[in-house]
Design an enzyme around this catalytic site. Sequence first.
Site, PDB file in Angstrom:
ATOM      1  N   ASP A 161       0.900  -0.979   0.322  1.00 32.62           N
ATOM      2  CA  ASP A 161       0.331   0.274  -0.083  1.00 32.62           C
ATOM      3  C   ASP A 161       0.751   1.064  -0.292  1.00 32.62           C
ATOM      4  O   ASP A 161       0.210   2.537  -0.094  1.00 32.62           O
ATOM      5  CB  ASP A 161      -1.479   0.301   1.337  1.00 32.62           C
ATOM      6  CG  ASP A 161       0.187   0.222   2.219  1.00 32.62           C
ATOM      7  OD1 ASP A 161       0.783  -0.343   2.499  1.00 32.62           O
ATOM      8  OD2 ASP A 161      -0.732  -0.287   3.738  1.00 32.62           O
ATOM      9  N   GLU A 191      -0.124  -8.779  -1.962  1.00 35.34           N
ATOM     10  CA  GLU A 191      -0.570  -8.684  -0.825  1.00 35.34           C
ATOM     11  C   GLU A 191      -2.058  -7.377  -1.009  1.00 35.34           C
ATOM     12  O   GLU A 191      -2.041  -6.186  -0.625  1.00 35.34           O
ATOM     13  CB  GLU A 191      -0.025  -8.153   0.058  1.00 35.34           C
ATOM     14  CG  GLU A 191      -1.026  -8.092   1.367  1.00 35.34           C
ATOM     15  CD  GLU A 191       0.313  -6.558   2.570  1.00 35.34           C
ATOM     16  OE1 GLU A 191       1.026  -7.074   3.330  1.00 35.34           O
ATOM     17  OE2 GLU A 191       0.157  -5.866   2.390  1.00 35.34           O
ATOM     18  N   GLU A 247      -2.832   5.155   2.824  1.00 31.91           N
ATOM     19  CA  GLU A 247      -2.615   3.525   2.630  1.00 31.91           C
ATOM     20  C   GLU A 247      -3.877   2.777   1.909  1.00 31.91           C
ATOM     21  O   GLU A 247      -4.236   1.696   0.628  1.00 31.91           O
ATOM     22  CB  GLU A 247      -1.925   2.886   3.348  1.00 31.91           C
ATOM     23  CG  GLU A 247      -0.453   2.979   3.387  1.00 31.91           C
ATOM     24  CD  GLU A 247       0.237   3.834   4.474  1.00 31.91           C
ATOM     25  OE1 GLU A 247       1.174   4.611   4.956  1.00 31.91           O
ATOM     26  OE2 GLU A 247      -1.585   5.070   5.408  1.00 31.91           O
ATOM     27  N   HIS A 258       4.472   4.724  14.305  1.00 30.89           N
ATOM     28  CA  HIS A 258       4.894   5.756  13.003  1.00 30.89           C
ATOM     29  C   HIS A 258       3.775   5.895  12.431  1.00 30.89           C
ATOM     30  O   HIS A 258       3.687   6.660  11.432  1.00 30.89           O
ATOM     31  CB  HIS A 258       6.352   4.640  12.202  1.00 30.89           C
ATOM     32  CG  HIS A 258       5.200   3.584  11.427  1.00 30.89           C
ATOM     33  ND1 HIS A 258       4.981   2.103  11.477  1.00 30.89           N
ATOM     34  CD2 HIS A 258       5.277   3.546   9.809  1.00 30.89           C
ATOM     35  CE1 HIS A 258       4.496   1.860  11.064  1.00 30.89           C
ATOM     36  NE2 HIS A 258       4.410   2.767   9.204  1.00 30.89           N
ATOM     37  N   ARG A 297       0.949   7.535  10.116  1.00 31.15           N
ATOM     38  CA  ARG A 297       0.731   9.242   9.669  1.00 31.15           C
ATOM     39  C   ARG A 297      -0.074   9.766  10.780  1.00 31.15           C
ATOM     40  O   ARG A 297      -0.319  10.671  10.836  1.00 31.15           O
ATOM     41  CB  ARG A 297       1.000   9.428   8.533  1.00 31.15           C
ATOM     42  CG  ARG A 297       0.195  10.897   7.892  1.00 31.15           C
ATOM     43  CD  ARG A 297       0.806  10.900   6.312  1.00 31.15           C
ATOM     44  NE  ARG A 297       2.011  10.105   5.778  1.00 31.15           N
ATOM     45  CZ  ARG A 297       2.881  11.125   5.460  1.00 31.15           C
ATOM     46  NH1 ARG A 297       2.839  12.514   5.689  1.00 31.15           N
ATOM     47  NH2 ARG A 297       3.983  10.561   4.830  1.00 31.15           N
ATOM     48  N   HIS A 346      11.347   4.750  14.370  1.00 34.90           N
ATOM     49  CA  HIS A 346      11.008   5.136  13.497  1.00 34.90           C
ATOM     50  C   HIS A 346      11.918   5.794  12.257  1.00 34.90           C
ATOM     51  O   HIS A 346      12.739   6.813  13.176  1.00 34.90           O
ATOM     52  CB  HIS A 346      10.112   5.278  12.422  1.00 34.90           C
ATOM     53  CG  HIS A 346       9.605   5.278  10.993  1.00 34.90           C
ATOM     54  ND1 HIS A 346       9.735   6.551  10.309  1.00 34.90           N
ATOM     55  CD2 HIS A 346       8.783   4.240  10.590  1.00 34.90           C
ATOM     56  CE1 HIS A 346       8.851   5.931   8.724  1.00 34.90           C
ATOM     57  NE2 HIS A 346       8.945   4.692   9.192  1.00 34.90           N
TER      58      HIS A 346
END
Length: 386
Positions: A103, A125, A139, A212, A214, A245
């Site tokens: 994604d 996926e 994503e 991490h 967003r 991250h």
Amino acid sequence: MCASSSTPREVLILAGTRPEGVKTAPLIRRLLDDPRFTVRVADTGQQPGRVTEALAPFGLRPEVSLRPQRRSGSLAELAAALITGIDELLTHHRPAAVVVQGDTTTALAGGTAAFWRHVPVVHLEAGLRTNDLDRPFPEEANRAMLARIAALHLAPTRAARANLIGEGIRSSSIVVTGNTVVDALHDLIERGMAQAPDWVDTTRKLVVATVHRRENWGHGVAATVDGLRRLARACPDAQIVMVTHPNPQLSAEVTTGLAGVANARVTPPLPYPQMVGLLRAADLVVTDSGGLQEEAATLGVPLLVTRDTTERPEALTPGRGELVGTDPELLLSAGLRHLASGRTAVVGSPFGDGRASDRSVVALAGLLNVPARRVVQRRRTAATIG
């Protein structure tokens, strides 16, 4: 001139982040072993250096590395640079198919560029959904847009297949393969490479955490770190390990938030085999990462997902995984409960049996109309180390 059915078909595999490198590695290795295909692996440079790092434990390396120029760090800037770079790559190498994974911006940009060039897009996926365009952002939208242009959807689970069918995707273009991350985990463990760092104290309960996403930036990150700080203080004999991250701002935020907590350790990103070793040693995983949900569920580690929804519901089996959002009190109470109950024996993975890459190769062969496989031989290419 058109290629004959016996001519090896070139497959271009795009990866720009470490998870993409890890999850494409098993497929790359299977394709390299199959004389019906040639393979070109391109690192798009979305996370500089991380694809090379991810492929190395599997004896692989990218043949092509792009270097997108970034100044503002915006998604639009990255997407534009990736589409331009990938399109240029497609003008020099006309593959029979382009494989994108997951994604990421790389996946969406690569799929778009290939679609515009009338090159079949294979989505590894495919079909994961939360049905909330804001979670995960961006994503969820990336996956949905890829579904409209992919020629072959390699779905990791039956639920993912059902999502695609519900969106009107033809069932004949969907193959349930399992998730290739299970293949990667099995490979590293079987080769004895999944070893925890030597600073892990095996006499103490181990909590491994990451943050991490967003949509969690700002308040969500701070609240998650607060919950971990409370858990560390409530369980002074436990070892809390926060794996940061690569984003320096996020790293600084979690480092500051856990400063002064004696039993909390903040570590930079670990090489993937070490990260798998750390997860194998863990008694609890706290994360907003999609990949870690799959890995924890496969390894049988109790899991707290610091999100309000997940596109991987298979990880949330009773007693094993649960959504806690970013509420510090929920994280604390759930964490205490799981640490007290301990781990149970692993009984398979909800994400497959470790043969996803084999099924993916079969599906690719069907898409490209290549003959049945007769001869197996190891072929060295620029995508292989050594």
